[in-house]
Design an enzyme around this catalytic site. Structure first.
Site, PDB file in Angstrom:
ATOM      1  N   LYS A   1       8.177  -1.636  -2.465  1.00 30.93           N
ATOM      2  CA  LYS A   1       7.565  -0.884  -1.363  1.00 30.93           C
ATOM      3  C   LYS A   1       8.657  -0.306  -0.452  1.00 30.93           C
ATOM      4  O   LYS A   1       8.652   0.887  -0.125  1.00 30.93           O
ATOM      5  CB  LYS A   1       6.618  -1.792  -0.574  1.00 30.93           C
ATOM      6  CG  LYS A   1       6.031  -1.168   0.667  1.00 30.93           C
ATOM      7  CD  LYS A   1       5.166   0.041   0.357  1.00 30.93           C
ATOM      8  CE  LYS A   1       5.040   0.926   1.568  1.00 30.93           C
ATOM      9  NZ  LYS A   1       4.221   2.107   1.338  1.00 30.93           N
TER      10      LYS A   1
ATOM     11  N   GLU B   1       0.843  -1.196   0.000  1.00 27.49           N
ATOM     12  CA  GLU B   1       0.000   0.000   0.000  1.00 27.49           C
ATOM     13  C   GLU B   1       0.881   1.250   0.000  1.00 27.49           C
ATOM     14  O   GLU B   1       1.816   1.343   0.789  1.00 27.49           O
ATOM     15  CB  GLU B   1      -0.919  -0.018   1.233  1.00 27.49           C
ATOM     16  CG  GLU B   1      -1.902   1.102   1.265  1.00 27.49           C
ATOM     17  CD  GLU B   1      -2.608   1.273  -0.090  1.00 27.49           C
ATOM     18  OE1 GLU B   1      -3.290   0.339  -0.546  1.00 27.49           O
ATOM     19  OE2 GLU B   1      -2.451   2.352  -0.708  1.00 27.49           O
TER      20      GLU B   1
ATOM     21  N   CYS C   1       6.156   4.602   9.024  1.00 30.47           N
ATOM     22  CA  CYS C   1       6.749   3.853   7.910  1.00 30.47           C
ATOM     23  C   CYS C   1       8.207   4.145   7.621  1.00 30.47           C
ATOM     24  O   CYS C   1       9.010   3.213   7.520  1.00 30.47           O
ATOM     25  CB  CYS C   1       5.930   4.097   6.649  1.00 30.47           C
ATOM     26  SG  CYS C   1       4.277   3.410   6.772  1.00 30.47           S
TER      27      CYS C   1
HETATM   28  P1  NAD Z   1      -1.927  -0.600  12.584  1.00 32.63           P
HETATM   29  O1  NAD Z   1      -1.129  -0.923  13.781  1.00 32.63           O
HETATM   30  O2  NAD Z   1      -2.691   0.679  12.534  1.00 32.63           O
HETATM   31  O3  NAD Z   1      -2.997  -1.768  12.300  1.00 32.63           O
HETATM   32  C1  NAD Z   1      -2.696  -3.114  12.321  1.00 32.63           C
HETATM   33  C2  NAD Z   1      -3.869  -3.853  12.968  1.00 32.63           C
HETATM   34  O4  NAD Z   1      -3.666  -5.253  12.813  1.00 32.63           O
HETATM   35  C3  NAD Z   1      -4.019  -3.617  14.467  1.00 32.63           C
HETATM   36  O5  NAD Z   1      -5.289  -3.053  14.742  1.00 32.63           O
HETATM   37  C4  NAD Z   1      -3.843  -4.999  15.103  1.00 32.63           C
HETATM   38  O6  NAD Z   1      -4.669  -5.214  16.223  1.00 32.63           O
HETATM   39  C5  NAD Z   1      -4.238  -5.894  13.957  1.00 32.63           C
HETATM   40  N1  NAD Z   1      -3.715  -7.259  14.048  1.00 32.63           N
HETATM   41  C6  NAD Z   1      -2.445  -7.669  14.317  1.00 32.63           C
HETATM   42  N2  NAD Z   1      -2.362  -9.007  14.261  1.00 32.63           N
HETATM   43  C7  NAD Z   1      -3.602  -9.468  13.953  1.00 32.63           C
HETATM   44  C8  NAD Z   1      -4.153 -10.762  13.748  1.00 32.63           C
HETATM   45  N3  NAD Z   1      -3.393 -11.850  13.812  1.00 32.63           N
HETATM   46  N4  NAD Z   1      -5.473 -10.865  13.466  1.00 32.63           N
HETATM   47  C9  NAD Z   1      -6.253  -9.767  13.380  1.00 32.63           C
HETATM   48  N5  NAD Z   1      -5.785  -8.512  13.549  1.00 32.63           N
HETATM   49  C10 NAD Z   1      -4.471  -8.350  13.835  1.00 32.63           C
HETATM   50  O7  NAD Z   1      -0.923  -0.694  11.346  1.00 32.63           O
HETATM   51  P2  NAD Z   1      -1.043   0.088   9.953  1.00 32.63           P
HETATM   52  O8  NAD Z   1      -0.510   1.471  10.087  1.00 32.63           O
HETATM   53  O9  NAD Z   1      -2.396  -0.120   9.392  1.00 32.63           O
HETATM   54  O10 NAD Z   1       0.019  -0.720   9.088  1.00 32.63           O
HETATM   55  C11 NAD Z   1      -0.253  -2.027   8.633  1.00 32.63           C
HETATM   56  C12 NAD Z   1       0.820  -2.410   7.626  1.00 32.63           C
HETATM   57  O11 NAD Z   1       0.749  -1.533   6.490  1.00 32.63           O
HETATM   58  C13 NAD Z   1       2.245  -2.287   8.146  1.00 32.63           C
HETATM   59  O12 NAD Z   1       3.022  -3.305   7.591  1.00 32.63           O
HETATM   60  C14 NAD Z   1       2.704  -0.942   7.598  1.00 32.63           C
HETATM   61  O13 NAD Z   1       4.098  -0.874   7.422  1.00 32.63           O
HETATM   62  C15 NAD Z   1       2.010  -0.891   6.268  1.00 32.63           C
HETATM   63  N6  NAD Z   1       1.735   0.459   5.756  1.00 32.63           N
HETATM   64  C16 NAD Z   1       1.319   1.445   6.588  1.00 32.63           C
HETATM   65  C17 NAD Z   1       1.022   2.717   6.088  1.00 32.63           C
HETATM   66  C18 NAD Z   1       0.552   3.825   6.979  1.00 32.63           C
HETATM   67  O14 NAD Z   1       0.487   4.951   6.525  1.00 32.63           O
HETATM   68  N7  NAD Z   1       0.223   3.574   8.225  1.00 32.63           N
HETATM   69  C19 NAD Z   1       1.130   2.953   4.717  1.00 32.63           C
HETATM   70  C20 NAD Z   1       1.540   1.909   3.893  1.00 32.63           C
HETATM   71  C21 NAD Z   1       1.836   0.664   4.416  1.00 32.63           C
HETATM   72  C1  UDX Z   2       4.723   7.463   3.767  1.00 28.69           C
HETATM   73  C2  UDX Z   2       4.747   7.376   2.250  1.00 28.69           C
HETATM   74  O1  UDX Z   2       4.647   8.690   1.691  1.00 28.69           O
HETATM   75  C3  UDX Z   2       3.611   6.502   1.752  1.00 28.69           C
HETATM   76  O2  UDX Z   2       3.700   6.354   0.345  1.00 28.69           O
HETATM   77  C4  UDX Z   2       3.714   5.150   2.424  1.00 28.69           C
HETATM   78  O3  UDX Z   2       2.654   4.324   2.013  1.00 28.69           O
HETATM   79  C5  UDX Z   2       3.700   5.283   3.935  1.00 28.69           C
HETATM   80  O4  UDX Z   2       4.773   6.178   4.334  1.00 28.69           O
HETATM   81  P1  UDX Z   2       3.310   8.832   5.546  1.00 28.69           P
HETATM   82  O5  UDX Z   2       4.376   8.433   6.488  1.00 28.69           O
HETATM   83  O6  UDX Z   2       1.899   8.603   5.927  1.00 28.69           O
HETATM   84  O7  UDX Z   2       3.517   8.121   4.125  1.00 28.69           O
HETATM   85  O8  UDX Z   2       3.437  10.412   5.235  1.00 28.69           O
HETATM   86  P2  UDX Z   2       4.427  11.274   4.322  1.00 28.69           P
HETATM   87  O9  UDX Z   2       3.628  12.301   3.660  1.00 28.69           O
HETATM   88  O10 UDX Z   2       5.287  10.452   3.474  1.00 28.69           O
HETATM   89  O11 UDX Z   2       5.327  12.006   5.416  1.00 28.69           O
HETATM   90  C6  UDX Z   2       6.250  11.300   6.223  1.00 28.69           C
HETATM   91  C7  UDX Z   2       7.051  12.290   7.051  1.00 28.69           C
HETATM   92  O12 UDX Z   2       7.926  13.060   6.226  1.00 28.69           O
HETATM   93  C8  UDX Z   2       6.170  13.295   7.793  1.00 28.69           C
HETATM   94  O13 UDX Z   2       6.706  13.538   9.074  1.00 28.69           O
HETATM   95  C9  UDX Z   2       6.272  14.535   6.931  1.00 28.69           C
HETATM   96  O14 UDX Z   2       6.029  15.720   7.635  1.00 28.69           O
HETATM   97  C10 UDX Z   2       7.732  14.437   6.467  1.00 28.69           C
HETATM   98  N1  UDX Z   2       8.003  15.175   5.221  1.00 28.69           N
HETATM   99  C11 UDX Z   2       7.336  14.834   4.076  1.00 28.69           C
HETATM  100  C12 UDX Z   2       8.978  16.166   5.212  1.00 28.69           C
HETATM  101  O15 UDX Z   2       9.594  16.457   6.232  1.00 28.69           O
HETATM  102  N2  UDX Z   2       9.245  16.805   4.034  1.00 28.69           N
HETATM  103  C13 UDX Z   2       8.604  16.504   2.866  1.00 28.69           C
HETATM  104  O16 UDX Z   2       8.918  17.117   1.841  1.00 28.69           O
HETATM  105  C14 UDX Z   2       7.620  15.486   2.886  1.00 28.69           C
END
Ligand code: NAD
Ligand code: UDX
Length: 472
Positions: free
Chosen positions: A220, A161, A276
């Site tokens: 990713k 994602e 992330c």
């Molecule tokens: P999160 O902690 O918000 O959510 C994960 C959820 O999974 C939790 O609510 C947890 O209780 C649940 N969970 C864990 N083990 C489980 C199981 N066995 N069965 C059912 N539920 C379970 O995490 P997130 O921010 O959504 O990130 C999820 C993944 O996506 C990570 O690998 C992260 O690196 C990736 N990712 C995150 C972002 C972001 O912006 N947060 C963007 C891109 C990718």
């Molecule tokens: C990031 C990636 O952008 C996204 O594609 C991935 O799926 C998850 O990780 P996120 O962490 O949610 O997303 O936010 P992002 O907008 O990337 O910002 C990350 C951090 O960098 C923030 O603290 C932001 O303030 C900082 N940032 C971003 C800067 O300091 N300067 C910039 O120019 C851009």
């Protein structure tokens, strides 16, 4: 090729929730069930106050919930019913054991995979949505295959994602690309096509990219590492700007106008945060080390090291400007989230800064428009330093507005770039009038017009700008 009719998403977090809510919103013919072990989180998804704040999320959830979008802790039933399952669980940096502080903790991915293998009574396409080290799909496949039968087979796909928090819904509705990796077998490609068909309900065909599994997994980590690398590059330049009189905004603009570089992700800051970037860079460093590629590991590690340096550099600047001591001074911190338009605080620079201020015996007044009070307390508790909530409470005040936080403060520090902190939104004259003098203002987000603020009387420091140019 089978058409996907029933989707289960394991993990109702920042990714699973919005991603699958958008699938339900765009594909009324698909039943989408999002499951989690965390009852409180599921209850919140089923309530009027969703567990995460994202612009546009409520409208989509409220529109589809109870129709073709469901939230439940009944994990097994949702797995049984589904023909496609997203594994969207957390993959945090390991805290203990082998690879502690670097490697991704894959325990949640493994436990979700085992659950699928155990309870499935029909064939499934299992989709790795979580961010994982390259070749994790192989371990998942081994677990699934060990439980496959003549009638139940499992296909594994990688579909990382790319949404960013704060713009998740916009990113999901109109993604630059959707990436789907599969084993290059007939069956793997059929599964890849089945998932691609789901996305094609709203994503133009040319934006759905298909690759092999390992390219997808690595892309990713690579995308996040490259984005973070740009921020560390501009932040490294911000230090040179401050020392020379060059202006980091002007440098970023001049560089970004080169179409080969582009203008995005060149905003200097107090340091990147979020769940992330740090985790995924460290993950890549660990992967490189494991692959016996020390120079590659060192290269990526520097992106992280520079980010830590940037946070410390800002703290040092604040302390030295305040006459080398902030003991008993009130420091107002505006913003606690890691970026604007989210309530998420994971790896927020604010946490590092505030802990450092507390160590220097300052009193910190905090205001953030979206972060919950309890979250701030939880983030600031630190074993053997600020052990308990009571101890944290002595050192901070959580305020209901920027004005309250800045009242009687010696310095205001902007850490998150919320629009409401901009010069034309906040009454900086009022803030100045109620502060101790000299009134210092530190902008870690290049949000403010220094010249205007200096006219009011503030002593201003903006990251990447040389204040000597503006102060009398
Ligand atoms: P999160 O902690 O918000 O959510 C994960 C959820 O999974 C939790 O609510 C947890 O209780 C649940 N969970 C864990 N083990 C489980 C199981 N066995 N069965 C059912 N539920 C379970 O995490 P997130 O921010 O959504 O990130 C999820 C993944 O996506 C990570 O690998 C992260 O690196 C990736 N990712 C995150 C972002 C972001 O912006 N947060 C963007 C891109 C990718
Ligand atoms: C990031 C990636 O952008 C996204 O594609 C991935 O799926 C998850 O990780 P996120 O962490 O949610 O997303 O936010 P992002 O907008 O990337 O910002 C990350 C951090 O960098 C923030 O603290 C932001 O303030 C900082 N940032 C971003 C800067 O300091 N300067 C910039 O120019 C851009």
């Amino acid at each position: 090729m089978v058409a996907v009719k029933n989707i289960c998403c394991v993990g109702a977090g920042y990714v699973g929730g919005p991603t699958c809510a958008v699938i339900a919103y765009k594909c009324h013919h698909i039943k989408v069930t999002i499951v989690d072990l965390n009852q409180q989180r599921i209850d919140a998804w089923n309530s009027d106050k969703l567990p995460i704040y994202e612009p546009g999320l409520e409208e989509i959830v409220f529109d589809r919930r109870g129709k073709n979008l469901f939230f439940t802790t009944d994990v097994d039933n949702a797995i049984k019913e589904a023909d496609l399952i997203f594994v969207s669980v957390n993959t945090p940096t390991k805290k203990t054991g082998l690879g502690a502080g670097m490697a991704a903790d894959l325990a949640y991915v493994e436990s979700a995979t085992r659950r699928i293998a155990e309870v499935a009574t029909s064939s499934k396409i299992v989709v790795e949505k979580s961010t994982v080290p390259c070749r994790t799909a192989e371990s998942m496949r081994t677990i699934l295959d060990a439980n496959a039968t003549k009638d139940i087979c499992f296909d594994i796909l990688s579909n990382p994602e790319f949404l960013a928090e704060g713009t998740a819904i916009k990113d999901l509705l109109n993604p630059d690309r959707v990436l789907i990796g599969a084993l290059q077998t007939d069956q793997g490609i059929a599964a890849q096509n089945a998932l691609a068909e789901v996305y094609k309900n709203w994503v133009p065909e040319e934006n759905v990219i298909t690759t092999n599994l390992w390219s997808s997994e690595l892309s990713k980590l690579a995308a996040n590492a490259m984005l973070a690398q740009r921020i560390s590059s501009i932040n490294a330049l911000s230090a040179i700007c401050e020392a020379t009189g060059a202006d980091v905004d002007e440098v970023a603009y001049a560089c970004g106008r080169d179409t080969r570089l582009g203008s995005k992700f060149l905003k200097a800051s107090v340091g990147f945060g979020g769940s992330c970037f740090q985790k995924d860079i460290l993950n890549l460093v660990y992967l490189s080390t494991q692959l016996n590629l020390p120079e590659v590991a060192e290269y990526w590690k520097q992106v992280y090291t520079l980010n830590e340096y940037q946070k410390k550099r800002f703290v040092k600047k604040i302390i030295s400007t305040l006459f080398n001591t902030i003991t008993n001074k009130r420091i107002a911190v505006l913003g606690f989230a890691f970026k604007k338009d989210t309530g998420d605080t994971r790896e927020s620079a604010a946490i590092t800064l505030i802990k450092d201020f507390i160590q220097e015996n300052a009193h910190v007044a905090i205001y953030d428009p979206k972060v919950e009070r309890e979250q701030i307390y939880m983030d600031l508790i630190e074993p053997s330093i600020l052990d308990s909530r009571e101890q944290v409470e002595k050192s901070i005040t959580i305020c209901p507005s920027a004005y309250e936080a800045a009242k009687d403060a010696d310095a205001v520090v902007i850490v998150t770039e919320w629009d409401e902190f901009k010069s034309n939104e906040l009454d900086y004259q009022q803030i100045y009038d109620n502060m101790h003098k000299p009134a210092f203002l530190f902008d870690g987000r290049l949000l403010l017009d220094a010249a205007e603020l200096r006219k009011i009387g503030f002593k201003v420091h903006i990251i990447g700008k040389n204040e000597l140019a503006g102060t009398a």
